[in-house]
Motif scaffolding. Structure first.
Motif, PDB file in Angstrom:
ATOM      1  N   GLY A 125       0.787  -1.220   0.000  1.00  0.00           N
ATOM      2  CA  GLY A 125       0.000   0.000   0.000  1.00  0.00           C
ATOM      3  C   GLY A 125       0.823   1.276   0.000  1.00  0.00           C
ATOM      4  N   GLY A 126       2.055   1.210   0.542  1.00  0.00           N
ATOM      5  CA  GLY A 126       2.856   2.419   0.649  1.00  0.00           C
ATOM      6  C   GLY A 126       4.163   2.398  -0.111  1.00  0.00           C
ATOM      7  N   LYS A 127       4.392   1.352  -0.907  1.00  0.00           N
ATOM      8  CA  LYS A 127       5.702   1.257  -1.561  1.00  0.00           C
ATOM      9  C   LYS A 127       5.941   2.356  -2.588  1.00  0.00           C
ATOM     10  N   GLY A 128       4.938   2.750  -3.333  1.00  0.00           N
ATOM     11  CA  GLY A 128       5.113   3.786  -4.349  1.00  0.00           C
ATOM     12  C   GLY A 128       5.518   5.122  -3.764  1.00  0.00           C
ATOM     13  N   GLU A 129       4.859   5.518  -2.730  1.00  0.00           N
ATOM     14  CA  GLU A 129       5.146   6.820  -2.132  1.00  0.00           C
ATOM     15  C   GLU A 129       6.405   6.811  -1.260  1.00  0.00           C
ATOM     16  N   ASN A 130       6.957   5.613  -0.989  1.00  0.00           N
ATOM     17  CA  ASN A 130       8.171   5.506  -0.178  1.00  0.00           C
ATOM     18  C   ASN A 130       9.386   5.045  -0.972  1.00  0.00           C
ATOM     19  N   GLY A 131       9.275   5.010  -2.296  1.00  0.00           N
ATOM     20  CA  GLY A 131      10.410   4.696  -3.155  1.00  0.00           C
ATOM     21  C   GLY A 131      10.846   3.247  -3.168  1.00  0.00           C
ATOM     22  N   ILE A 132       9.949   2.344  -2.809  1.00  0.00           N
ATOM     23  CA  ILE A 132      10.279   0.917  -2.817  1.00  0.00           C
ATOM     24  C   ILE A 132       9.925   0.348  -4.176  1.00  0.00           C
ATOM     25  N   ILE A 133      10.924  -0.174  -4.877  1.00  0.00           N
ATOM     26  CA  ILE A 133      10.712  -0.745  -6.204  1.00  0.00           C
ATOM     27  C   ILE A 133      10.441  -2.238  -6.099  1.00  0.00           C
ATOM     28  N   ASP A 134      11.218  -2.928  -5.270  1.00  0.00           N
ATOM     29  CA  ASP A 134      11.100  -4.370  -5.121  1.00  0.00           C
ATOM     30  C   ASP A 134      11.365  -4.727  -3.670  1.00  0.00           C
ATOM     31  N   TRP A 135      10.656  -5.721  -3.173  1.00  0.00           N
ATOM     32  CA  TRP A 135      10.862  -6.152  -1.804  1.00  0.00           C
ATOM     33  C   TRP A 135      10.443  -7.608  -1.675  1.00  0.00           C
ATOM     34  N   GLY A 136      10.837  -8.235  -0.593  1.00  0.00           N
ATOM     35  CA  GLY A 136      10.466  -9.629  -0.388  1.00  0.00           C
ATOM     36  C   GLY A 136      10.651 -10.039   1.058  1.00  0.00           C
ATOM     37  N   LEU A 137      10.083 -11.185   1.378  1.00  0.00           N
ATOM     38  CA  LEU A 137      10.198 -11.779   2.704  1.00  0.00           C
ATOM     39  C   LEU A 137      10.701 -13.203   2.542  1.00  0.00           C
ATOM     40  N   SER A 138      11.514 -13.646   3.485  1.00  0.00           N
ATOM     41  CA  SER A 138      11.935 -15.043   3.479  1.00  0.00           C
ATOM     42  C   SER A 138      12.115 -15.504   4.916  1.00  0.00           C
ATOM     43  N   GLU A 139      11.982 -16.795   5.099  1.00  0.00           N
ATOM     44  CA  GLU A 139      12.164 -17.390   6.413  1.00  0.00           C
ATOM     45  C   GLU A 139      13.575 -17.956   6.491  1.00  0.00           C
ATOM     46  N   ALA A 140      14.234 -17.724   7.614  1.00  0.00           N
ATOM     47  CA  ALA A 140      15.591 -18.221   7.780  1.00  0.00           C
ATOM     48  C   ALA A 140      15.579 -19.745   7.844  1.00  0.00           C
ATOM     49  N   THR A 141      16.583 -20.346   7.219  1.00  0.00           N
ATOM     50  CA  THR A 141      16.723 -21.791   7.313  1.00  0.00           C
ATOM     51  C   THR A 141      17.398 -22.139   8.637  1.00  0.00           C
ATOM     52  N   LEU A 142      17.304 -23.388   9.028  1.00  0.00           N
ATOM     53  CA  LEU A 142      17.965 -23.836  10.247  1.00  0.00           C
ATOM     54  C   LEU A 142      19.475 -23.628  10.148  1.00  0.00           C
ATOM     55  N   GLU A 143      20.039 -23.855   8.960  1.00  0.00           N
ATOM     56  CA  GLU A 143      21.474 -23.644   8.750  1.00  0.00           C
ATOM     57  C   GLU A 143      21.845 -22.179   8.955  1.00  0.00           C
ATOM     58  N   GLU A 144      21.042 -21.248   8.442  1.00  0.00           N
ATOM     59  CA  GLU A 144      21.322 -19.818   8.614  1.00  0.00           C
ATOM     60  C   GLU A 144      21.287 -19.422  10.084  1.00  0.00           C
ATOM     61  N   VAL A 145      20.329 -19.955  10.823  1.00  0.00           N
ATOM     62  CA  VAL A 145      20.224 -19.666  12.254  1.00  0.00           C
ATOM     63  C   VAL A 145      21.461 -20.198  12.970  1.00  0.00           C
ATOM     64  N   PHE A 146      21.845 -21.429  12.673  1.00  0.00           N
ATOM     65  CA  PHE A 146      23.019 -22.039  13.288  1.00  0.00           C
ATOM     66  C   PHE A 146      24.277 -21.221  12.999  1.00  0.00           C
ATOM     67  N   LEU A 147      24.484 -20.840  11.748  1.00  0.00           N
ATOM     68  CA  LEU A 147      25.671 -20.069  11.380  1.00  0.00           C
ATOM     69  C   LEU A 147      25.705 -18.716  12.076  1.00  0.00           C
ATOM     70  N   ARG A 148      24.558 -18.080  12.227  1.00  0.00           N
ATOM     71  CA  ARG A 148      24.511 -16.791  12.920  1.00  0.00           C
ATOM     72  C   ARG A 148      24.858 -16.959  14.401  1.00  0.00           C
ATOM     73  N   ILE A 149      24.358 -18.022  15.028  1.00  0.00           N
ATOM     74  CA  ILE A 149      24.667 -18.273  16.443  1.00  0.00           C
ATOM     75  C   ILE A 149      26.155 -18.514  16.609  1.00  0.00           C
ATOM     76  N   ILE A 150      26.732 -19.342  15.730  1.00  0.00           N
ATOM     77  CA  ILE A 150      28.167 -19.633  15.803  1.00  0.00           C
ATOM     78  C   ILE A 150      28.978 -18.355  15.590  1.00  0.00           C
ATOM     79  N   SER A 151      28.604 -17.536  14.627  1.00  0.00           N
ATOM     80  CA  SER A 151      29.318 -16.281  14.368  1.00  0.00           C
ATOM     81  C   SER A 151      29.242 -15.350  15.554  1.00  0.00           C
ATOM     82  N   ASP A 152      28.065 -15.243  16.179  1.00  0.00           N
ATOM     83  CA  ASP A 152      27.906 -14.387  17.354  1.00  0.00           C
ATOM     84  C   ASP A 152      28.759 -14.885  18.513  1.00  0.00           C
ATOM     85  N   GLU A 153      28.804 -16.196  18.714  1.00  0.00           N
ATOM     86  CA  GLU A 153      29.607 -16.753  19.799  1.00  0.00           C
ATOM     87  C   GLU A 153      31.092 -16.540  19.541  1.00  0.00           C
ATOM     88  N   ASP A 154      31.529 -16.693  18.275  1.00  0.00           N
ATOM     89  CA  ASP A 154      32.929 -16.457  17.935  1.00  0.00           C
ATOM     90  C   ASP A 154      33.310 -14.998  18.171  1.00  0.00           C
TER      91      ASP A 154
END
Length: 75
Positions: free
Chosen positions: A42-71
Motif C-alpha cells: 500500500g505504501g511502496k510507491g510513495e516511499n520509493g520501494i521498487i522491489d521487496w520480499g520476505l523469506s524465512e531463515a533456514t535452520l542452517e542460517e540460524v546455526f551459522l549466525r549463532i556460531i558467528s555471534d559466539e565467535d
C-alpha cells in the motif's frame, strides 16, 4: 527504511544494510506477514520501494549466525 521500520513488529533488528538494499530480522506471529504485505504494498510507491520480499531463515542460517555471534564474543 523509516517506513519499513515503523511497520515491523517489536523485536526487529537490521541484519544488513547496503546502498539500495536493507535486510531485517523480526519475530513472527499471528498476522504479522499478512499485515506487512498489505502495508508495504500500500505504501511502496510513495516511499520509493521498487522491489521487496520476505523469506524465512533456514535452520542452517540460524546455526551459522549463532556460531558467528559466539565467535565474536569469545575471549
Amino acid at each position: 527504511c523509516a517506513f519499513i521500520e515503523k511497520l515491523l513488529p517489536e523485536g526487529w533488528r537490521k541484519a544488513d544494510a547496503f546502498t539500495t538494499n536493507t535486510s531485517y530480522e523480526f519475530p513472527g506471529g499471528d498476522g504479522v506477514i499478512g499485515g506487512l504485505f498489505r502495508d508495504v504494498e500500500g505504501g511502496k510507491g510513495e516511499n520509493g520501494i521498487i522491489d521487496w520480499g520476505l523469506s524465512e531463515a533456514t535452520l542452517e542460517e540460524v546455526f551459522l549466525r549463532i556460531i558467528s555471534d559466539e565467535d565474536a564474543n569469545a575471549d
